[in-house]
Design an enzyme around this catalytic site. Structure first.
Site, short mmCIF file in Angstrom:
data_model
loop_
_atom_site.label_atom_id
_atom_site.label_comp_id
_atom_site.label_asym_id
_atom_site.label_seq_id
_atom_site.Cartn_x
_atom_site.Cartn_y
_atom_site.Cartn_z
N ASP A 127 -16.25 -19.46 54.70
CA ASP A 127 -17.14 -19.91 53.63
C ASP A 127 -17.79 -21.22 54.08
O ASP A 127 -17.90 -21.48 55.28
CB ASP A 127 -16.38 -20.05 52.30
CG ASP A 127 -15.24 -21.07 52.36
OD1 ASP A 127 -15.17 -21.85 53.33
OD2 ASP A 127 -14.41 -21.09 51.43
N SER A 136 -6.86 -27.58 51.35
CA SER A 136 -7.28 -26.17 51.25
C SER A 136 -7.13 -25.40 52.55
O SER A 136 -7.10 -24.17 52.52
CB SER A 136 -8.73 -26.09 50.78
OG SER A 136 -9.58 -26.82 51.63
N HIS A 173 -14.29 -23.49 55.24
CA HIS A 173 -13.01 -23.04 55.80
C HIS A 173 -13.16 -22.00 56.90
O HIS A 173 -14.05 -21.14 56.83
CB HIS A 173 -12.15 -22.47 54.66
CG HIS A 173 -11.99 -23.43 53.52
ND1 HIS A 173 -12.79 -23.37 52.39
CD2 HIS A 173 -11.18 -24.48 53.35
CE1 HIS A 173 -12.45 -24.35 51.57
NE2 HIS A 173 -11.48 -25.04 52.14
#
Length: 359
Positions: free
Chosen positions: A323, A40, A326
């Site tokens: 978040d 991610s 990340h």
């Protein structure tokens, strides 16, 4: 030590501003193409069509990205987006799901959120494309390039000049080994044995990448994932807690083995160059020197995650985390700049990305 860290982060911040100005003055990119494998931290939309909770194709993700939400797990750019800019690309590298025709000649991003080195990692969140699956997709691209350029030999010659970055492994710990309610891995393996298993699988995948044209390969080490807001919340960390030590200990063990793997690959493949980017070291300096004020909570969702249509903080450049897992665009700029041009001898081993690109 604190003074030295402060100086390094201040220099990193100033260089990041300079690099943004230099991008506009560049001509052709330093390498003809850039291929990206990872999770991610690099995903730019490959998970959008999958059945998974690991998606970021909704607001407020992309709030600072020119076209809004794309599937990037950031308010703006990812580390590989900034790396592409620093390499001189005028456009970001397309996702595997969106690359069409001759687009593949400038590179492809295969990264998938929640993916790991092991196929099972992150599966509790739904579908993902693990490293082995990303390699299969790269082989499809290799076939496309072979057809475009007139054969496998021409494709190999072309790809030998390209940049490859791989950043993966975090989910094998936080979404596998340290999740005993979902996975039995920690019952079956000691931590050292698990790390060895990961590195062995990683090695096989990198050798496959080499056989299919990769000659300039940068491996992003794992960052301080034990300091992620989600892990602080999951382990019941108090407001004064900084990190979950047992997770960061696993990171250190993995990264040491990854450095050894880089050395082994360089010894065995003399016509290629592999390098290690020390994300852990880069991310553990004095963040306040670069203007960051909040390092233990996400700008969007705090420690609980960034939900659709949530209202994020306004001072996003003052947060290291966007978040619960990340980095913000601002933090990704720091990571990418020091990966591209090392500011300390420990930022990269044996060379930084700018040197790798020039080979």
């Amino acid at each position: 030590m604190a003074c030295n860290q402060h100086k390094v982060w201040r220099v990193a911040f100033l260089l990041s501003l300079l690099s943004i100005l230099q991008i506009c003055a560049r001509g052709d990119p330093q390498v003809p193409c850039y291929f990206i494998l990872g999770d991610s931290l690099s995903d730019n939309g490959n998970n959008n069509g999958l059945s998974t909770k690991a998606k970021a194709n909704f607001k407020p993700y992309g709030i600072d990205f020119p076209v809004g939400p794309t599937g990037r797990f950031s308010n703006g750019r990812t580390i590989v987006d900034v790396t592409a800019e620093l390499l001189g690309f005028g456009e970001y590298i397309p996702s595997f799901t969106s690359a069409r025709g001759r687009d593949v000649l400038k590179g492809v991003n295969y990264a998938s959120a929640s993916a790991g080195i092991l196929d099972e990692s992150g599966k509790q969140l739904g579908q993902a494309i693990p490293l082995g699956g990303q390699l299969k997709n790269y082989l499809k691209t290799f076939s496309q390039i072979s057809k475009i350029l007139g054969g496998g030999t021409a494709a190999h010659k072309y790809l030998n000049k390209c940049m490859f970055t791989v950043g993966i492994g975090s989910n094998d710990f936080i979404n596998n080994y340290f999740m005993p309610d979902e996975f039995r891995t920690s019952e079956l393996y000691t931590l050292d044995r698990f790390v060895a298993t990961l590195i062995d699988q990683y090695s096989q995948n990198l050798k496959t990448l080499y056989k299919c044209g990769a000659r300039k390969v940068a491996l992003f080490g794992l960052g301080a994932i034990g300091c992620a807001p989600a892990e602080l919340a999951r382990y019941g960390a108090t407001p004064g807690s900084i990190c979950v030590d047992k997770i960061n200990d696993a990171v250190v063990r993995f990264n040491k083995r990854l450095i050894s793997l880089v050395d082994d690959l360089n010894d065995n493949y003399k016509d290629a160059k592999f390098t290690y980017i020390n994300i852990l070291e880069i991310g553990t300096g004095d963040a306040t020197a670069a203007g960051f004020k909040v390092t233990n909570s996400g700008c969007c969702g705090g420690q609980k995650g960034c939900l659709p249509l949530a209202t994020p903080c306004k001072n996003r450049d003052e947060y290291t985390f966007w978040d619960e897992f990340h980095p913000t665009d601002a933090m990704n700029v720091i990571f990418a700049n020091r990966a591209y041009k090392a500011l300390t001898p420990t930022d990269a081993h044996p060379i930084d990305i700018s040197t790798l690109a020039s080979l």
